[in-house]
Scaffold this motif. Structure first.
Motif, PDB file in Angstrom:
ATOM      1  N   ASP A 141     -11.401  23.157   8.682  1.00 51.36           N
ATOM      2  CA  ASP A 141     -10.015  22.733   8.801  1.00 51.36           C
ATOM      3  C   ASP A 141      -9.165  23.460   7.756  1.00 51.36           C
ATOM      4  OD1 ASP A 141     -11.037  20.952  10.654  1.00 51.36           O
ATOM      5  OD2 ASP A 141     -11.066  19.260   9.257  1.00 51.36           O
ATOM      6  N   SER A 144      -5.078  19.340   6.770  1.00 50.95           N
ATOM      7  CA  SER A 144      -5.372  18.333   7.798  1.00 50.95           C
ATOM      8  C   SER A 144      -5.384  18.926   9.200  1.00 50.95           C
ATOM      9  CB  SER A 144      -4.331  17.206   7.732  1.00 50.95           C
ATOM     10  OG  SER A 144      -3.046  17.710   8.033  1.00 50.95           O
ATOM     11  N   LYS A 146      -6.901  20.701  12.242  1.00 50.40           N
ATOM     12  CA  LYS A 146      -8.287  20.791  12.691  1.00 50.40           C
ATOM     13  C   LYS A 146      -8.666  22.204  13.112  1.00 50.40           C
ATOM     14  CE  LYS A 146     -10.785  17.858  13.875  1.00 50.40           C
ATOM     15  NZ  LYS A 146     -12.034  17.388  13.274  1.00 50.40           N
ATOM     16  N   SER A 246      -5.224  14.494  13.001  1.00 49.87           N
ATOM     17  CA  SER A 246      -4.663  15.114  11.800  1.00 49.87           C
ATOM     18  C   SER A 246      -3.626  14.209  11.142  1.00 49.87           C
ATOM     19  CB  SER A 246      -4.018  16.460  12.154  1.00 49.87           C
ATOM     20  OG  SER A 246      -4.991  17.386  12.581  1.00 49.87           O
TER      21      SER A 246
END
Length: 355
Positions: A141, A144, A146, A246
């Motif tokens: 990642d 946050s 992905k 996220s």
């Protein structure tokens, strides 16, 4: 249980799978074997695994902390340093023993260390068995966001042994169930219908369901490894699901959602978009929503949550030319990809979910 042939590697099942691992180690004559674990799999899975490993080669254990927050480039740097300090070379092997975080990080580390060394995935969570460890996607990642950094590179093999699920918490089992449900929705209506009443399923049935789920993903990936066509169907529920995951990960006011929990919400939202585009019937939509909410607790979305989630959509990996791309259902068991939806329709999907 029959092995599944994938792109240049095989997926083996149950305890008999370890013979393939040992044959691979003997055939290639690796210099060192590194086993990547997290703090949970080191305690619960490694003691079960090691007796199956038949080799006189040096074995080194590399442990990282458990959790999605470890899935970042900083963790990779630490692992690369450890590999270097322990004498890792082009003939080393990395065995990734863990859930999706371990298989994603381990595959990425192996694919980039010394410009690429062999790795083998042994998934220990249901999610990793049916999704993360199959298909060649490896990465981390970015904050946050992905899976923003990564490569597509296949392992030498994948070993799926459901004995590892004995210590898996129930919420982690449900997280993996979301991907299995998705496989039915996008590819196999008969498979989807097997999940309508899980109370009738025993452990032997679970092995067969996992095998079929892996088979479905592999049938799709084998046609389109680099995701230019049909592999996009695997993204159903993930465009909004990843944005939701996220948002909840970076918002201290929110309870962090497991991947499958967020994807379950995403599948309901994207089913609604499918319905509004006249791709599925209202009956199918209600059936999908009811089935998913039977297994996944409803998530509370306030009005202030929606816009930040919409803002995160622009970072989705599937976007092309600045436009958000959805994979939608075109009936249960079929999909249509490269679809767009405006913010007004997405807002209505959240309103539908909340009612």
């Amino acid at each position: 249980m029959q092995s599944i042939k994938a792109n240049d590697y095989s997926i083996h099942f149950l305890q008999n799978s370890y013979q393939y691992l040992n044959e691979q180690i003997e055939k290639v004559n690796y210099s060192t074997i590194f086993i990547l674990v997290d703090s949970n799999t080191n305690e619960y899975c490694l003691p079960y695994f090691l007796p199956y490993l038949e080799t006189t080669k040096p074995i080194e254990i590399i442990e990282i902390e458990a959790g999605e927050e470890q899935k970042n480039i900083e963790t990779c740097v630490e692992i690369w340093k450890i590999l270097t300090e322990l004498g890792g070379d082009r003939k080393s092997l990395i065995i990734n023993l863990g859930g999706g975080v371990i298989t994603d990080i381990g595959g990425f580390v192996a694919s980039t260390f010394k410009r690429g060394i062999d790795f083998i995935n042994i998934p220990t969570s249901l999610l990793a068995m049916v999704d993360a460890s199959v298909g060649g996607k490896n990465g981390v990642d970015l904050g946050s966001l992905k899976n923003q950094i990564g490569v597509i590179n296949v392992p030498k093999m994948v070993l799926i042994d459901t004995e590892y699920l004995a210590n898996l918490p129930q919420n982690e089992m449900r997280s993996g169930l979301a991907e299995m449900l998705k496989h039915g929705l996008i590819y196999d209506k008969n498979y989807w219908e097997k999940f309508i009443d899980l109370s009738k399923i025993d452990l032997a049935d679970l092995d067969q369901l996992i095998h079929r789920s892996v088979e479905i993903k592999n049938e799709i990936v084998s046609q389109d490894l680099t995701e230019n066509g049909i592999r996009k169907s695997l993204n159903f529920g993930h465009t909004l699901g990843h944005a939701i995951e996220s948002y909840f990960l970076e918002n201290p006011e929110k309870k962090t959602l497991l991947h499958g929990e967020a994807i379950a919400v995403g599948m309901i939202l994207e089913s609604y978009i499918s319905y509004r585009k006249n791709l599925i019937s209202e009956t199918d939509l209600e059936h999908i929503k009811k089935t998913l909410l039977n297994y996944f607790e409803k998530v509370n979305f306030e009005e202030k949550d929606i816009q930040p989630i919409l803002d995160l959509l622009i970072h989705d990996k599937k976007n092309e030319y600045g436009k958000v791309q959805f994979c939608l259902l075109n009936s249960i068991g079929k999909t249509i990809y490269n679809q767009e939806a405006d913010n007004e329709l997405i807002n209505k999907a959240f309103q539908y979910y909340n009612t």
